[in-house]
Design a protein around this motif. Structure first.
Motif, PDB file in Angstrom:
ATOM      1  N   THR A   1      51.890  40.837  39.190  1.00  0.00           N
ATOM      2  CA  THR A   1      51.322  40.798  40.632  1.00  0.00           C
ATOM      3  C   THR A   1      50.050  42.029  40.922  1.00  0.00           C
ATOM      4  O   THR A   1      49.431  41.229  41.559  1.00  0.00           O
ATOM      5  CB  THR A   1      52.246  40.993  41.661  1.00  0.00           C
ATOM      6  OG1 THR A   1      53.517  40.250  41.365  1.00  0.00           O
ATOM      7  CG2 THR A   1      51.859  40.977  43.036  1.00  0.00           C
ATOM      8  N   TYR A   2      50.164  43.042  40.310  1.00  0.00           N
ATOM      9  CA  TYR A   2      49.116  43.979  40.672  1.00  0.00           C
ATOM     10  C   TYR A   2      47.861  43.576  40.167  1.00  0.00           C
ATOM     11  O   TYR A   2      46.600  43.381  40.659  1.00  0.00           O
ATOM     12  CB  TYR A   2      49.483  45.292  39.843  1.00  0.00           C
ATOM     13  CG  TYR A   2      48.846  46.470  40.300  1.00  0.00           C
ATOM     14  CD1 TYR A   2      49.563  47.631  40.715  1.00  0.00           C
ATOM     15  CD2 TYR A   2      47.295  46.832  39.809  1.00  0.00           C
ATOM     16  CE1 TYR A   2      48.853  48.908  41.417  1.00  0.00           C
ATOM     17  CE2 TYR A   2      46.742  48.003  40.373  1.00  0.00           C
ATOM     18  CZ  TYR A   2      47.575  48.931  41.016  1.00  0.00           C
ATOM     19  OH  TYR A   2      46.779  50.028  41.265  1.00  0.00           O
TER      20      TYR A   2
ATOM     21  N   GLN B   1      47.048  40.417  39.503  1.00  0.00           N
ATOM     22  CA  GLN B   1      46.663  39.043  40.121  1.00  0.00           C
ATOM     23  C   GLN B   1      45.993  39.480  41.615  1.00  0.00           C
ATOM     24  O   GLN B   1      45.144  38.880  42.014  1.00  0.00           O
ATOM     25  CB  GLN B   1      47.758  38.153  40.447  1.00  0.00           C
ATOM     26  CG  GLN B   1      47.468  37.042  41.240  1.00  0.00           C
ATOM     27  CD  GLN B   1      46.780  36.147  40.350  1.00  0.00           C
ATOM     28  OE1 GLN B   1      47.012  35.880  39.150  1.00  0.00           O
ATOM     29  NE2 GLN B   1      45.579  35.559  40.971  1.00  0.00           N
ATOM     30  N   GLN B   2      46.414  40.608  42.158  1.00  0.00           N
ATOM     31  CA  GLN B   2      46.089  41.239  43.610  1.00  0.00           C
ATOM     32  C   GLN B   2      44.265  41.607  43.259  1.00  0.00           C
ATOM     33  O   GLN B   2      43.732  41.407  44.135  1.00  0.00           O
ATOM     34  CB  GLN B   2      46.862  42.000  44.142  1.00  0.00           C
ATOM     35  CG  GLN B   2      48.137  41.727  44.736  1.00  0.00           C
ATOM     36  CD  GLN B   2      48.679  42.829  45.507  1.00  0.00           C
ATOM     37  OE1 GLN B   2      48.429  43.852  45.386  1.00  0.00           O
ATOM     38  NE2 GLN B   2      49.606  42.101  46.482  1.00  0.00           N
ATOM     39  N   LEU B   3      44.411  42.093  42.256  1.00  0.00           N
ATOM     40  CA  LEU B   3      42.906  42.654  41.664  1.00  0.00           C
ATOM     41  C   LEU B   3      42.032  41.336  41.680  1.00  0.00           C
ATOM     42  O   LEU B   3      40.826  41.414  42.003  1.00  0.00           O
ATOM     43  CB  LEU B   3      42.990  43.328  40.590  1.00  0.00           C
ATOM     44  CG  LEU B   3      43.397  44.789  40.720  1.00  0.00           C
ATOM     45  CD1 LEU B   3      43.589  45.513  39.301  1.00  0.00           C
ATOM     46  CD2 LEU B   3      42.423  45.652  41.221  1.00  0.00           C
ATOM     47  N   ALA B   4      42.686  40.214  40.861  1.00  0.00           N
ATOM     48  CA  ALA B   4      41.850  39.121  40.632  1.00  0.00           C
ATOM     49  C   ALA B   4      41.477  38.407  41.930  1.00  0.00           C
ATOM     50  O   ALA B   4      40.381  38.044  42.428  1.00  0.00           O
ATOM     51  CB  ALA B   4      42.538  38.093  39.622  1.00  0.00           C
ATOM     52  N   ASP B   5      42.478  38.170  43.009  1.00  0.00           N
ATOM     53  CA  ASP B   5      42.421  37.926  44.270  1.00  0.00           C
ATOM     54  C   ASP B   5      41.318  38.444  45.103  1.00  0.00           C
ATOM     55  O   ASP B   5      40.556  37.898  45.711  1.00  0.00           O
ATOM     56  CB  ASP B   5      43.743  37.581  45.045  1.00  0.00           C
ATOM     57  CG  ASP B   5      44.801  36.899  44.346  1.00  0.00           C
ATOM     58  OD1 ASP B   5      44.290  35.947  43.399  1.00  0.00           O
ATOM     59  OD2 ASP B   5      45.838  36.885  44.464  1.00  0.00           O
ATOM     60  N   ALA B   6      41.405  39.791  44.958  1.00  0.00           N
ATOM     61  CA  ALA B   6      40.196  40.570  45.717  1.00  0.00           C
ATOM     62  C   ALA B   6      38.725  40.066  45.028  1.00  0.00           C
ATOM     63  O   ALA B   6      37.760  40.404  45.890  1.00  0.00           O
ATOM     64  CB  ALA B   6      40.462  42.020  45.425  1.00  0.00           C
ATOM     65  N   GLY B   7      38.564  39.701  43.902  1.00  0.00           N
ATOM     66  CA  GLY B   7      37.333  39.180  43.570  1.00  0.00           C
ATOM     67  C   GLY B   7      37.063  40.238  42.163  1.00  0.00           C
ATOM     68  O   GLY B   7      35.792  39.861  41.910  1.00  0.00           O
TER      69      GLY B   7
ATOM     70  N   ILE C   1      54.551  51.814  40.356  1.00  0.00           N
ATOM     71  CA  ILE C   1      54.894  50.474  40.777  1.00  0.00           C
ATOM     72  C   ILE C   1      56.263  50.303  40.229  1.00  0.00           C
ATOM     73  O   ILE C   1      56.825  51.104  39.111  1.00  0.00           O
ATOM     74  CB  ILE C   1      54.125  49.290  40.483  1.00  0.00           C
ATOM     75  CG1 ILE C   1      53.774  49.375  38.788  1.00  0.00           C
ATOM     76  CG2 ILE C   1      52.407  49.448  40.958  1.00  0.00           C
ATOM     77  CD1 ILE C   1      53.034  48.176  38.282  1.00  0.00           C
ATOM     78  N   PRO C   2      57.232  49.206  40.431  1.00  0.00           N
ATOM     79  CA  PRO C   2      58.428  49.058  39.809  1.00  0.00           C
ATOM     80  C   PRO C   2      58.371  48.245  38.732  1.00  0.00           C
ATOM     81  O   PRO C   2      57.140  47.755  38.433  1.00  0.00           O
ATOM     82  CB  PRO C   2      59.172  48.169  40.905  1.00  0.00           C
ATOM     83  CG  PRO C   2      58.017  47.254  41.496  1.00  0.00           C
ATOM     84  CD  PRO C   2      57.026  48.408  41.606  1.00  0.00           C
ATOM     85  N   VAL C   3      59.007  48.361  37.572  1.00  0.00           N
ATOM     86  CA  VAL C   3      59.029  47.820  36.476  1.00  0.00           C
ATOM     87  C   VAL C   3      59.119  46.416  36.411  1.00  0.00           C
ATOM     88  O   VAL C   3      58.642  45.362  35.578  1.00  0.00           O
ATOM     89  CB  VAL C   3      59.824  48.259  35.605  1.00  0.00           C
ATOM     90  CG1 VAL C   3      59.721  49.683  34.860  1.00  0.00           C
ATOM     91  CG2 VAL C   3      61.373  48.109  35.927  1.00  0.00           C
ATOM     92  N   SER C   4      59.937  45.883  37.535  1.00  0.00           N
ATOM     93  CA  SER C   4      60.113  44.387  38.073  1.00  0.00           C
ATOM     94  C   SER C   4      60.151  44.327  39.649  1.00  0.00           C
ATOM     95  O   SER C   4      60.437  45.423  40.138  1.00  0.00           O
ATOM     96  CB  SER C   4      61.529  43.921  37.288  1.00  0.00           C
ATOM     97  OG  SER C   4      61.746  42.842  37.943  1.00  0.00           O
ATOM     98  N   GLU C   5      59.763  43.395  40.115  1.00  0.00           N
ATOM     99  CA  GLU C   5      59.968  43.166  41.407  1.00  0.00           C
ATOM    100  C   GLU C   5      61.347  42.848  41.896  1.00  0.00           C
ATOM    101  O   GLU C   5      61.767  42.693  43.177  1.00  0.00           O
ATOM    102  CB  GLU C   5      59.247  41.997  42.105  1.00  0.00           C
ATOM    103  CG  GLU C   5      57.620  42.141  41.860  1.00  0.00           C
ATOM    104  CD  GLU C   5      56.762  41.335  42.315  1.00  0.00           C
ATOM    105  OE1 GLU C   5      57.177  40.396  43.230  1.00  0.00           O
ATOM    106  OE2 GLU C   5      55.516  41.083  42.048  1.00  0.00           O
ATOM    107  N   ASN C   6      62.421  42.946  40.960  1.00  0.00           N
ATOM    108  CA  ASN C   6      63.907  42.813  41.213  1.00  0.00           C
ATOM    109  C   ASN C   6      64.417  44.026  41.507  1.00  0.00           C
ATOM    110  O   ASN C   6      65.447  44.294  41.839  1.00  0.00           O
ATOM    111  CB  ASN C   6      64.481  42.086  39.994  1.00  0.00           C
ATOM    112  CG  ASN C   6      64.226  40.575  39.782  1.00  0.00           C
ATOM    113  OD1 ASN C   6      63.751  40.025  40.902  1.00  0.00           O
ATOM    114  ND2 ASN C   6      64.154  40.078  38.469  1.00  0.00           N
TER     115      ASN C   6
END
Length: 295
Positions: free
Chosen positions: A217-218, A220-226, A184-189
């Motif tokens: 974000t990574y 958070q996406q895991l948490a959002d998946a449950g 992944i990138p170190v920053s979304e920038n």
């Protein structure tokens, strides 16, 4: 010269393939295995975990597979799903060492699957393996099938990775674990399309923009998946620099030089020539091990 033209043609076809799944499959068909793994002991396809004193890509790659196994908490009676398994070196290592009971592998690249199936037969492990064609975002298994789901340097390809997270949760048993080793990138920038160095072209062309997220974000996406208790740990300091040094010097290795044609060596040396650019761009790439639990 003919070999280099074939490689170039495959690369061009890959770059201009619109479908993201087909593009990834074609990406892994660009380089012939006899060149990709020349003068190597294994067929690992990861950048490796480079601890002090490690100078060999095969040792580093095995170490990274071990890190992922530790993170997943593999147990001898586990049935695991390995998604995007490459040539399955990690799976055979885990089976031989008794770290898992059975491995089911899913991949979208036919020659990887054929090679893994052939090796399973040769090593007498066919009854403990099941390597098949399939999509990471539409896992062809019933709910609650697996004790662990792992993805060793492959989930960045999945379109999108968030859909894979949801599917992984579905096929895990209660109490099961998902573990990934991922880029992944170190920053979304960080601008993905601005990457210019040839060896990192896969970042621009085979990581979809939907997967271009930082660690926060990574998780958070895991948490959002449950998933419960998602953790995303950077191991960047033990990956990219060791890989870069090894690959930049590979064409000077006598065993490698003896194993490939002069035109191939020349092409690879040119491909890896701009190390200053690579260093700058690698500073913008993270490498993580992520772990999450199903309640």
């Amino acid at each position: 010269m003919l070999d280099n033209l074939k490689i170039a043609a495959r690369a061009i076809r890959t770059v201009f393939t619109a479908d993201p799944v087909t593009r990834v499959r074609r990406f892994y068909e660009i380089q012939a295995p006899d060149v990709e793994f020349a003068a190597r002991r294994t067929h690992y396809m990861n950048v490796g975990y480079w601890e002090d004193g490690v100078t060999d890509i095969d040792d580093a790659a095995e170490a990274l597979a071990g890190k992922l196994a530790d993170a997943a908490g593999l147990k001898p009676d586990d049935t695991i799903l390995d998604v995007g398994f490459g040539y399955a070196d990690q799976d055979f290592s885990w089976l031989r060492s008794g770290r898992v009971g059975k491995v089911v592998g899913l991949n979208i690249t036919p020659h990887h699957i054929e090679a893994a199936q052939r090796r399973a037969q040769e090593e007498g492990l066919a009854d403990r393996t099941d390597f098949r064609l399939g999509s990471a975002t539409e896992l062809p298994f019933p709910d609650g099938t697996f004790d662990r789901v792992v993805a060793l340097e492959s989930a960045f390809h999945f379109y999108p990775r968030s859909a894979f997270f949801a599917e992984a949760l579905r096929v895990l048993k209660p109490g099961g674990v998902l573990a990934t080793a991922d880029i992944i990138p170190v920053s979304e920038n960080v601008v993905r399309a601005a990457i210019q160095s040839g060896p990192l072209s896969f970042v621009k062309f085979s990581i979809p923009k939907e997967n271009w997220h930082d660690r926060e974000t990574y998780a958070q996406q895991l948490a959002d998946a449950g998933f419960d208790r998602p953790e995303v740990q950077s191991i960047k300091d033990h990956t990219w620099e060791g890989w870069r040094r090894y690959m930049a010097d590979r064409t000077n290795d006598p065993d490698f030089r003896a194993a490939v044609k002069p035109a191939v060596r020349k092409s690879m040396a040119s491909h890896w020539k701009n190390q200053d650019l690579m260093k700058r761009e690698l500073a913008n790439l993270d490498y993580v091990i992520a772990v999450a639990h199903k309640r």
